[in-house]
Design a protein around this motif. Sequence first.
Motif, PDB file in Angstrom:
ATOM      1  N   ALA A  11      -3.448   8.108  -7.229  1.00 27.73           N
ATOM      2  CA  ALA A  11      -3.962   7.263  -6.140  1.00 27.73           C
ATOM      3  C   ALA A  11      -3.679   7.909  -4.789  1.00 27.73           C
ATOM      4  CB  ALA A  11      -3.336   5.875  -6.206  1.00 27.73           C
ATOM      5  N   SER A  12      -2.516   8.523  -4.659  1.00 32.41           N
ATOM      6  CA  SER A  12      -2.153   9.188  -3.410  1.00 32.41           C
ATOM      7  C   SER A  12      -3.071  10.382  -3.139  1.00 32.41           C
ATOM      8  CB  SER A  12      -0.693   9.643  -3.499  1.00 32.41           C
ATOM      9  OG  SER A  12      -0.297  10.294  -2.329  1.00 32.41           O
ATOM     10  N   LEU A  13      -3.397  11.140  -4.184  1.00 32.00           N
ATOM     11  CA  LEU A  13      -4.315  12.269  -4.028  1.00 32.00           C
ATOM     12  C   LEU A  13      -5.724  11.796  -3.671  1.00 32.00           C
ATOM     13  CD1 LEU A  13      -3.087  14.547  -6.945  1.00 32.00           C
ATOM     14  CD2 LEU A  13      -2.972  15.063  -4.484  1.00 32.00           C
ATOM     15  N   ARG A  14      -6.180  10.700  -4.291  1.00 35.34           N
ATOM     16  CA  ARG A  14      -7.500  10.147  -3.950  1.00 35.34           C
ATOM     17  C   ARG A  14      -7.520   9.679  -2.490  1.00 35.34           C
ATOM     18  NH1 ARG A  14      -6.928   7.960  -9.120  1.00 35.34           N
ATOM     19  NH2 ARG A  14      -6.343   5.936  -8.256  1.00 35.34           N
ATOM     20  N   PHE A  15      -6.434   9.057  -2.071  1.00 36.49           N
ATOM     21  CA  PHE A  15      -6.303   8.589  -0.693  1.00 36.49           C
ATOM     22  C   PHE A  15      -6.394   9.778   0.271  1.00 36.49           C
ATOM     23  CE2 PHE A  15      -3.427   7.412   2.898  1.00 36.49           C
ATOM     24  CZ  PHE A  15      -4.166   6.355   3.405  1.00 36.49           C
ATOM     25  N   GLU A  16      -5.654  10.839  -0.034  1.00 36.14           N
ATOM     26  CA  GLU A  16      -5.682  12.036   0.804  1.00 36.14           C
ATOM     27  C   GLU A  16      -7.090  12.644   0.836  1.00 36.14           C
ATOM     28  OE1 GLU A  16      -2.742  15.698   1.096  1.00 36.14           O
ATOM     29  OE2 GLU A  16      -3.959  15.807  -0.738  1.00 36.14           O
ATOM     30  N   ASP A  17      -7.722  12.766  -0.330  1.00 38.07           N
ATOM     31  CA  ASP A  17      -9.084  13.323  -0.399  1.00 38.07           C
ATOM     32  C   ASP A  17     -10.054  12.489   0.430  1.00 38.07           C
ATOM     33  OD1 ASP A  17      -8.276  15.395  -2.033  1.00 38.07           O
ATOM     34  OD2 ASP A  17      -9.024  14.464  -3.886  1.00 38.07           O
ATOM     35  N   ALA A  18      -9.918  11.163   0.348  1.00 39.21           N
ATOM     36  CA  ALA A  18     -10.804  10.279   1.114  1.00 39.21           C
ATOM     37  C   ALA A  18     -10.600  10.490   2.617  1.00 39.21           C
ATOM     38  CB  ALA A  18     -10.558   8.821   0.736  1.00 39.21           C
ATOM     39  N   LYS A  19      -9.342  10.562   3.052  1.00 39.67           N
ATOM     40  CA  LYS A  19      -9.065  10.763   4.480  1.00 39.67           C
ATOM     41  C   LYS A  19      -9.612  12.101   4.972  1.00 39.67           C
ATOM     42  CE  LYS A  19      -4.674  10.369   4.946  1.00 39.67           C
ATOM     43  NZ  LYS A  19      -3.312  10.222   5.472  1.00 39.67           N
ATOM     44  N   ILE A  70       0.837  -1.197   0.000  1.00 39.29           N
ATOM     45  CA  ILE A  70       0.000   0.000   0.000  1.00 39.29           C
ATOM     46  C   ILE A  70       0.874   1.250   0.000  1.00 39.29           C
ATOM     47  CG2 ILE A  70      -1.606   1.364   1.394  1.00 39.29           C
ATOM     48  CD1 ILE A  70      -2.912  -1.361   2.168  1.00 39.29           C
ATOM     49  N   ARG A  71       1.882   1.282   0.873  1.00 41.35           N
ATOM     50  CA  ARG A  71       2.783   2.435   0.913  1.00 41.35           C
ATOM     51  C   ARG A  71       3.459   2.655  -0.442  1.00 41.35           C
ATOM     52  NH1 ARG A  71       8.422   1.705   3.463  1.00 41.35           N
ATOM     53  NH2 ARG A  71       8.537   0.525   1.528  1.00 41.35           N
ATOM     54  N   ASP A  72       4.009   1.586  -1.005  1.00 40.18           N
ATOM     55  CA  ASP A  72       4.727   1.708  -2.277  1.00 40.18           C
ATOM     56  C   ASP A  72       3.801   2.141  -3.411  1.00 40.18           C
ATOM     57  OD1 ASP A  72       6.971   0.966  -0.867  1.00 40.18           O
ATOM     58  OD2 ASP A  72       7.023  -1.078  -1.656  1.00 40.18           O
ATOM     59  N   HIS A  73       2.577   1.628  -3.415  1.00 41.38           N
ATOM     60  CA  HIS A  73       1.597   2.014  -4.435  1.00 41.38           C
ATOM     61  C   HIS A  73       1.280   3.503  -4.330  1.00 41.38           C
ATOM     62  CE1 HIS A  73      -1.946   2.016  -6.971  1.00 41.38           C
ATOM     63  NE2 HIS A  73      -2.661   2.459  -5.949  1.00 41.38           N
ATOM     64  N   LEU A  74       1.035   3.983  -3.113  1.00 38.03           N
ATOM     65  CA  LEU A  74       0.681   5.383  -2.926  1.00 38.03           C
ATOM     66  C   LEU A  74       1.865   6.318  -3.196  1.00 38.03           C
ATOM     67  CD1 LEU A  74      -1.660   5.092   0.172  1.00 38.03           C
ATOM     68  CD2 LEU A  74      -2.316   5.479  -2.216  1.00 38.03           C
ATOM     69  N   ARG A  75       3.073   5.855  -2.955  1.00 36.42           N
ATOM     70  CA  ARG A  75       4.249   6.666  -3.293  1.00 36.42           C
ATOM     71  C   ARG A  75       4.463   6.740  -4.802  1.00 36.42           C
ATOM     72  NH1 ARG A  75       9.028   4.824   0.922  1.00 36.42           N
ATOM     73  NH2 ARG A  75       8.443   6.174   2.649  1.00 36.42           N
ATOM     74  N   THR A  77      -9.466  -1.097   2.849  1.00 34.14           N
ATOM     75  CA  THR A  77     -10.062  -2.296   2.255  1.00 34.14           C
ATOM     76  C   THR A  77     -10.140  -2.141   0.747  1.00 34.14           C
ATOM     77  OG1 THR A  77     -11.328  -2.760   4.253  1.00 34.14           O
ATOM     78  CG2 THR A  77     -12.119  -3.762   2.213  1.00 34.14           C
ATOM     79  N   HIS A  78     -10.553  -0.969   0.288  1.00 37.23           N
ATOM     80  CA  HIS A  78     -10.635  -0.703  -1.153  1.00 37.23           C
ATOM     81  C   HIS A  78      -9.249  -0.782  -1.801  1.00 37.23           C
ATOM     82  CE1 HIS A  78     -12.111   0.932  -4.895  1.00 37.23           C
ATOM     83  NE2 HIS A  78     -11.176   1.868  -4.840  1.00 37.23           N
ATOM     84  N   LEU A  79      -8.244  -0.194  -1.158  1.00 41.30           N
ATOM     85  CA  LEU A  79      -6.877  -0.257  -1.689  1.00 41.30           C
ATOM     86  C   LEU A  79      -6.386  -1.707  -1.773  1.00 41.30           C
ATOM     87  CD1 LEU A  79      -5.048   2.731   0.023  1.00 41.30           C
ATOM     88  CD2 LEU A  79      -5.215   2.320  -2.433  1.00 41.30           C
ATOM     89  N   MET A  80      -6.672  -2.478  -0.746  1.00 40.16           N
ATOM     90  CA  MET A  80      -6.228  -3.881  -0.732  1.00 40.16           C
ATOM     91  C   MET A  80      -6.895  -4.655  -1.862  1.00 40.16           C
ATOM     92  SD  MET A  80      -5.852  -4.618   3.336  1.00 40.16           S
ATOM     93  CE  MET A  80      -5.234  -6.262   3.108  1.00 40.16           C
ATOM     94  N   GLU A  81      -8.181  -4.385  -2.114  1.00 39.22           N
ATOM     95  CA  GLU A  81      -8.883  -5.050  -3.220  1.00 39.22           C
ATOM     96  C   GLU A  81      -8.260  -4.634  -4.552  1.00 39.22           C
ATOM     97  OE1 GLU A  81     -12.932  -3.854  -2.574  1.00 39.22           O
ATOM     98  OE2 GLU A  81     -13.211  -5.320  -0.955  1.00 39.22           O
ATOM     99  N   GLN A  82      -7.968  -3.360  -4.719  1.00 37.65           N
ATOM    100  CA  GLN A  82      -7.347  -2.882  -5.955  1.00 37.65           C
ATOM    101  C   GLN A  82      -6.010  -3.543  -6.206  1.00 37.65           C
ATOM    102  OE1 GLN A  82      -7.203   1.417  -5.312  1.00 37.65           O
ATOM    103  NE2 GLN A  82      -8.409   1.657  -7.202  1.00 37.65           N
ATOM    104  N   LEU A  83      -5.252  -3.765  -5.139  1.00 34.24           N
ATOM    105  CA  LEU A  83      -3.912  -4.325  -5.255  1.00 34.24           C
ATOM    106  C   LEU A  83      -3.912  -5.859  -5.154  1.00 34.24           C
ATOM    107  CD1 LEU A  83      -2.034  -1.697  -3.060  1.00 34.24           C
ATOM    108  CD2 LEU A  83      -2.123  -1.819  -5.567  1.00 34.24           C
ATOM    109  N   ASN A  84      -5.102  -6.453  -5.063  1.00 32.15           N
ATOM    110  CA  ASN A  84      -5.234  -7.916  -4.930  1.00 32.15           C
ATOM    111  C   ASN A  84      -4.460  -8.459  -3.737  1.00 32.15           C
ATOM    112  OD1 ASN A  84      -6.931  -8.286  -7.222  1.00 32.15           O
ATOM    113  ND2 ASN A  84      -5.119  -8.009  -8.513  1.00 32.15           N
ATOM    114  N   LEU A  85      -4.613  -7.779  -2.607  1.00 32.01           N
ATOM    115  CA  LEU A  85      -3.932  -8.211  -1.376  1.00 32.01           C
ATOM    116  C   LEU A  85      -4.921  -9.003  -0.523  1.00 32.01           C
ATOM    117  CD1 LEU A  85      -2.145  -4.854  -0.538  1.00 32.01           C
ATOM    118  CD2 LEU A  85      -1.088  -6.926  -1.457  1.00 32.01           C
TER     119      LEU A  85
END
Length: 174
Positions: A134-142, A124-129, A165-173
């Motif tokens: 995706a990082s901007l969407r994450f920030e907006d959501a928070k 998750i960290r590496d994806h958002l970096r 949970t949504h990020l994990m589904e996107q990344l197939n984790l």
Amino acid sequence: MDEDADLPIRLSHHDPRWRQEFQQIRSGVLQCGQGMITQVEHIGGTALPGRISQPIIDVLAGVHDADQMDEAALSIEGLYFRPLPPPHWDSSAVRLIKPRGGPVTHQLFLMPIGTPAWHAALAIRDHLRADTEASLRFEDAKVGIWKRTGGDPEDYPRAKDGVFTHLMEQLNLP
């Protein structure tokens, strides 16, 4: 229980000192871990340059030998951390916060390297970096969750779980 658990969640604009704070904690954890702790990673919102985050440095510390978890956790407590119940996303992890009293500035998750939770946190960290959008969407959501919950210390984390949970589904984790 957190002494500041009843205080509203705070969000802050990115502080470039967060990286330095992490480096200092990393150095101390590796040194006090005396070879038991072999990997220390910066995770969470403060690990995302330029993003709004709770001003708490989240740290992932790993051991190769799960039998050393208790001893490693005790060594970390020597850095003025105190233990809390494990995080809901990995009941086998050890969670410690700093300082021992007052508002939390650091949160450390100790776990064996290679567990699904270990891989998920880093993925998750590496994806958002790597993905600015995706990082901007994450920030907006928070920020949206924070506004909607008024920073409530129970509602905000619960609502934020859905984002993870949504990020994990996107990344197939798992």
